[in-house]
Design a protein around this motif. Structure first.
Motif, short mmCIF file in Angstrom:
data_model
loop_
_atom_site.label_atom_id
_atom_site.label_comp_id
_atom_site.label_asym_id
_atom_site.label_seq_id
_atom_site.Cartn_x
_atom_site.Cartn_y
_atom_site.Cartn_z
N SER A 374 0.70 -1.36 0.11
CA SER A 374 -0.25 0.25 0.07
C SER A 374 1.04 1.43 0.11
CB SER A 374 -0.91 0.09 1.16
OG SER A 374 -0.15 0.31 2.46
N THR A 375 0.24 2.35 -0.27
CA THR A 375 0.82 3.69 0.11
C THR A 375 1.28 3.61 1.34
OG1 THR A 375 -0.45 4.97 -1.71
CG2 THR A 375 0.53 6.08 0.16
N ILE A 376 2.48 4.33 1.84
CA ILE A 376 2.94 4.32 2.98
C ILE A 376 2.66 5.74 3.83
CG2 ILE A 376 5.22 4.69 4.28
CD1 ILE A 376 6.80 3.49 2.11
N PHE A 377 1.90 5.36 4.96
CA PHE A 377 1.34 6.47 5.68
C PHE A 377 2.53 6.72 6.87
CE2 PHE A 377 -3.45 6.69 5.07
CZ PHE A 377 -3.27 7.31 3.94
N VAL A 378 2.59 7.88 7.18
CA VAL A 378 3.70 8.30 8.22
C VAL A 378 2.87 8.75 9.33
CG1 VAL A 378 5.39 8.96 6.58
CG2 VAL A 378 3.75 10.70 7.22
N ILE A 379 3.64 8.66 10.64
CA ILE A 379 2.97 9.24 11.96
C ILE A 379 4.34 9.70 12.89
CG2 ILE A 379 2.72 7.36 12.93
CD1 ILE A 379 0.15 8.00 14.09
#
Length: 657
Positions: A374-379
């Motif tokens: 998937s797209t990489i989500f960041v936090i």
């Protein structure tokens, strides 16, 4: 040791209970499953007898071990006798002669007779091999009484009339070593499988041997036995595995559709064989991977844990999801395996403050096919009261990794990520800044929530190669102070306007990426232009909108994206560099060269260095590599500057010309 082993194999030994030269029952064979706990291979043969039965040394030697209790016993040279109460007058180092009593069977009602291992110099070996324990005849044979098929990836049972993909084969088998009930359910010596054509004239796969218990295998017990079904009386073998290659499978992906015969066959140490033939039907294997998971939300829970959610997939063959996490510069780690009916994951622990975390998800189906990531989500979790929200509006570029660089431009502040589809369910008022990235996506953007957020005093930075055209004639575009003019015609360079907030920034846009030419309206002013005519970026201070008609994600230099985000934070008057600072480190000094260039000396960190003016505008940036001791800053105008090393060390310098 090898010579001892060879000589030992050539010289048989008799039984450790009377009569020595007469065969006794065997109630447990070498290598069979033992429940424990923990589960383990049986390291000996069990010879049943009543409690108190004398046990004799089958060979003379020195006493090397004495133990007490239920698992107590005695070792004399090569051989150990367990579940035995040792003779009370024997001690370690004593010499025992052949056929001398060494102890008495305890309440286990059998002697666990072990050849080699322990304190001896002999390797552990199966006592029932030809030439070892004698006399021993075994005309009773083996029985392969069941064959079951499992999906290699899922572990669920499969119908033999419809097999596909990678298959695990589990066979129940036993060895009978006597005519009575004792010894009727022992483990087998060796077990194989072979896949034949339906008429059994041709071999398709195999023969494949799981194990042969001459010695104990080095592989784990649960890679030889199917532990959920096995116990001290029932032995189920994963025949598609191997004691050489560990876990394996019968791969049917490239086997033509049709009928076949699968044979599982086992033997004892006297070459008595039993074969179980199972007719199977192979169906075509689906090699199409599942759809790429679409992440929707990555947010912090009140207790500091991360909550990740994605769009559910209703495909009939979906088997589950793998959640991967990395932090900082670490490698990706498979953090969790989530079932097909689930569409969310929560970390079990709170995220470490000021660390950058990256999440992605991969789907897999019941034939082991993996989706693209998937797209990489960041936090990022910090103690800052302010938060930034990244909105992923790039539906046509699933699997991208644009947002990792955003964390570098948004230092020391909490960051969360959502998809465009989650806008309406998100409370934007929790965020100081919302960044909407549309990339080259041309799908419509729901601006209702964005307008409500702006009217409540929020700040928005929106960018995308087709965004002005998408929003043409909308209230949001009017509120942004932007007017769509036309699609760009192959222009690949954007340049910041002189004296603007993005002073001296230029970006080359990747080849083939489109942009819109825009103009200013009602109080807004241009901050970026195309190399030629027309604006590429507009700032409206009245409504707190920065609008780029190109995608910062497609800038060839990632430092451009990082600096734009830092400048945006300053433009909106948000915190950029902490007002508190430490005194300059001892050993760090400032010097000037003959041409007036500024140098920073005594650097000892493997960090990133930034220099900011009092307004928070970054005027210099560099990575500090190991062993770097001197950094050339160049010519800076007179004034006060803040130098920041890494995320913690900030100090002030004065430049005088």
């Amino acid at each position: 040791m090898l010579l001892k082993f060879i000589i030992g194999l050539l010289i048989s030994y008799q039984w450790p209970i009377t009569p020595f030269n007469q065969q006794h029952n065997i109630s447990g064979t070498f290598g069979e499953f033992r429940y424990g706990p923990p589960i383990h291979f049986h390291k000996a043969v069990d010879i049943p007898a009543s409690e108190g039965t004398p046990v004799y040394a089958v060979e003379g030697g020195v006493v090397l071990w004495i133990g007490s209790g239920f698992n107590g016993g005695i070792r004399v040279g090569r051989f150990a006798y367990v579940h035995v109460v040792p003779r009370s007058d024997l001690q370690l180092g004593d010499t025992v002669t052949q056929w001398e009593v060494v102890g008495y069977i305890n309440s286990a009602y059998h002697v666990h007779f072990k050849d080699g291992d322990g304190a001896s110099s002999y390797p552990l070996v199966n006592p029932l091999l030809q030439g070892n324990l004698s006399p021993f005849e075994d005309p009773w044979g083996t029985n392969v009484y069941s064959v079951t098929f499992f999906s290699h990836y899922l572990g669920n049972c499969m119908n033999p009339d419809s097999l596909f993909g990678q298959v695990d084969i589990v066979a129940g088998a036993l060895d009978t070593t006597g005519s009575g009930t004792i010894g009727s359910n022992n483990g087998v010596f060796q077990i194989f499988y072979t896949l034949f054509s339906s008429d059994t004239d041709s071999i398709i796969v195999g023969p494949h041997r799981l194990v042969q218990f001459v010695h104990l295998p080095s592989t784990p017990v649960d890679e030889v036995y199917y532990a959920p079904w096995s116990n001290n009386q029932n032995h189920y073998y994963i025949v598609t595995n191997s004691t050489v290659k560990a876990r394996g499978s019968l791969d049917l992906k490239h086997i033509p559709e049709g009928d076949y015969a699968l044979a599982v066959y086992a033997s004892d140490t006297r070459d008595n064989w039993d074969t179980n033939f199972v007719n199977i039907h192979v169906v075509p294997t689906d090699t199409t991977p599942p759809a790429v998971p679409r992440l929707k939300v990555l947010k912090l829970l009140p207790d500091g844990r991360a909550y990740l959610r994605w769009k559910p997939d209703t495909s009939h063959d979906l088997a589950g999801y793998k959640v991967y996490i990395k932090f900082g510069n670490s490698r990706w780690v498979e953090w969790a395996n989530v079932g097909p009916s689930d569409s969310s994951f929560t970390t079990s622990r709170t995220l470490t403050q000021n660390w950058n975390f990256y999440f992605r998800v991969i789907a897999y189906d019941n034939q082991g096919n993996l989706s693209y990531p998937s797209t990489i989500f960041v936090i990022r979790r910090t103690d800052s009261p302010d938060k930034v929200l990244i909105v992923d509006g790039i539906e046509n570029e699933m699997g991208h990794d644009y947002f990792s660089r955003y964390l570098e431009g948004l230092e020391n502040i909490t960051v969360e990520t959502i998809s465009e589809s989650a806008i309406s369910e998100t409370n934007f008022r929790d965020y100081e800044l919302v960044i909407v990235s549309k990339g080259m996506d041309s799908t419509a953007l729901d601006t209702t929530t964005l307008l409500e957020y702006l009217n409540a005093g929020g700040h928005i930075f929106i960018n995308g190669g087709k965004i002005a055209k998408i929003l043409n004639s909308t209230t949001f575009l009017d509120l942004s102070g932007v007017r769509f003019l036309q699609d760009s015609s192959g222009i690949d360079t954007v340049v910041s306007k002189p004296c603007g907030p993005f002073y001296d920034l230029t970006a080359v846009i990747s080849t083939g990426k489109e942009s819109n030419v825009i103009d200013t309206v009602s109080g807004s002013f241009g901050v970026f232009s195309f190399k030629g005519d027309g604006y590429a970026g507009v700032l409206n201070r009245d409504t707190s909108v920065i609008f780029f008609s190109f995608s910062i994600d497609h800038a060839e230099d990632s430092l451009f994206t990082i600096q734009v985000l830092r400048d945006i934070y300053t433009v909106f008057g948000l915190t950029s560099v902490s007002e508190s600072y430490s005194s300059i480190d001892r050993g760090i000094s400032v010097s000037y060269s003959f041409d007036g260039s500024l140098f920073l000396n005594g650097i000892k960190h493997d960090e990133k260095l930034g220099i900011f003016n009092p307004a928070g505008r970054r005027v210099f940036f560099s990575a500090i590599h190991p062993y770097t001791k001197r950094i050339k800053i160049g010519r800076l105008p007179s004034g006060v500057y803040f130098i920041k090393i890494g995320n913690k060390q900030v100090f002030k310098i004065m430049v005088v010309r």
